[in-house]
Design an enzyme around this catalytic site. Structure first.
Site, short mmCIF file in Angstrom:
data_model
loop_
_atom_site.label_atom_id
_atom_site.label_comp_id
_atom_site.label_asym_id
_atom_site.label_seq_id
_atom_site.Cartn_x
_atom_site.Cartn_y
_atom_site.Cartn_z
N GLU A 30 0.57 -9.87 -1.34
CA GLU A 30 -0.82 -10.33 -1.44
C GLU A 30 -1.28 -10.39 -2.90
O GLU A 30 -2.05 -11.29 -3.27
CB GLU A 30 -1.74 -9.44 -0.62
CG GLU A 30 -1.55 -9.66 0.88
CD GLU A 30 -2.32 -8.67 1.73
OE1 GLU A 30 -3.06 -9.12 2.63
OE2 GLU A 30 -2.20 -7.45 1.50
N ALA A 58 0.83 -1.20 0.00
CA ALA A 58 0.00 0.00 0.00
C ALA A 58 0.86 1.26 0.00
O ALA A 58 1.97 1.27 0.54
CB ALA A 58 -0.92 0.00 1.22
#
Length: 266
Positions: free
Chosen positions: A120, A72
């Site tokens: 991920e 992120a």
């Protein structure tokens, strides 16, 4: 090879006859940190690829020399109010579920850092190819959150609950050789060849029946975690969906005629 951009940070390349699509993360100035805009672009690219019946395999790559994706965009997140974070959450989830729910086989090509949301994205793929520079991990608890792009669910499915707990709770980074030993990545290749080898693997997959590939992936994904009897029912339903297809007829005919099949894709 054709190219198509989704926003500023995602590039889709279609190789050869277009059956292998490469989804390239292309935000080099930020080591592919996933911003709100980039998350939207990943989701949009996945939606387009999933709906394209010519696409048989998707390979997720990076244009950055030293990173697959560092997760992120924490610089962006630092400016968020609580309300901003709430609004962004479904957008961020859309990127990870976009990759996870692609109906065709997916391969990740990992080099350098694949951390947090970056790992991920790779975990959302069916197979992870990595080179010796790869460093993977889910360090979210070290910054006060948890893996929120599927990590707490996908990692234990790969390596078991106890190993996943150790990796997530310590937030440690794992280098390529250990990652291969633990099953965090599947194929280890020579340095600098992760993209090339992942695309080659994608080509081998894409040579097979597109109807068969989609049905096999559906059976694998839906059946995993069920008890054996329920899983076999999932498999049977997938088999029935392909048993009377044009691809099945062509595959059997080509085998008996000792030639390469020309898949109708239906």
């Amino acid at each position: 090879m054709s190219e198509e951009r989704f926003g500023e940070f995602v590039l889709v390349r279609r190789h050869g006859d277009g059956h292998v699509a490469e989804l390239a993360l292309d935000r080099p100035k930020a080591m592919n940190a996933v911003s709100t805009e980039m998350a939207r672009s990943i989701a949009a690219a996945c939606s387009a690829l999933g709906a394209d019946r010519d696409v048989r395999v998707v390979v997720v790559t990076s244009t950055h020399e030293r990173a697959f994706c560092v997760g992120a965009d924490l610089k962006e997140r630092n400016s968020f109010s609580d309300a901003d974070l709430v609004r962004q959450r479904p957008v961020a989830r859309g990127a990870y579920t976009g990759v996870l729910e692609l109906p065709v086989p997916t391969v990740a090509a990992v080099h350098g850092f694949a951390l947090g949301g970056g790992f991920e994205l790779a975990l959302s793929c069916d197979v992870i190819v990595a080179d010796p520079t790869a460093v993977v991990g889910l360090p979210e608890v070290s910054v006060g959150v948890i893996p929120g792009g599927g990590g707490t669910q996908l990692l234990p499915r790969r390596v078991g609950a106890a190993r996943a707990a150790e990796l997530i709770f310590t937030a440690r980074r794992v280098e390529a050789s250990e990652a291969r030993e633990l099953g965090l990545v599947d194929v280890l290749v020579e340095e600098g060849r992760d993209r090339e080898e992942a695309l080659a693997l994608g080509e081998r997959m894409a040579a097979n029946s597109p109807v068969g590939l989609r049905a096999a992936k559906k059976a694998l994904r839906l059946g995993f975690g069920m008890d054996l009897r329920a899983g076999l029912e999932v498999e049977d339903a997938a088999w029935r969906s392909v048993a009377f297809s044009g691809d099945r007829a062509e595959g059997v005919a080509a085998f008996n005629e000792k030639r390469r099949p020309q898949w109708p894709g239906e």
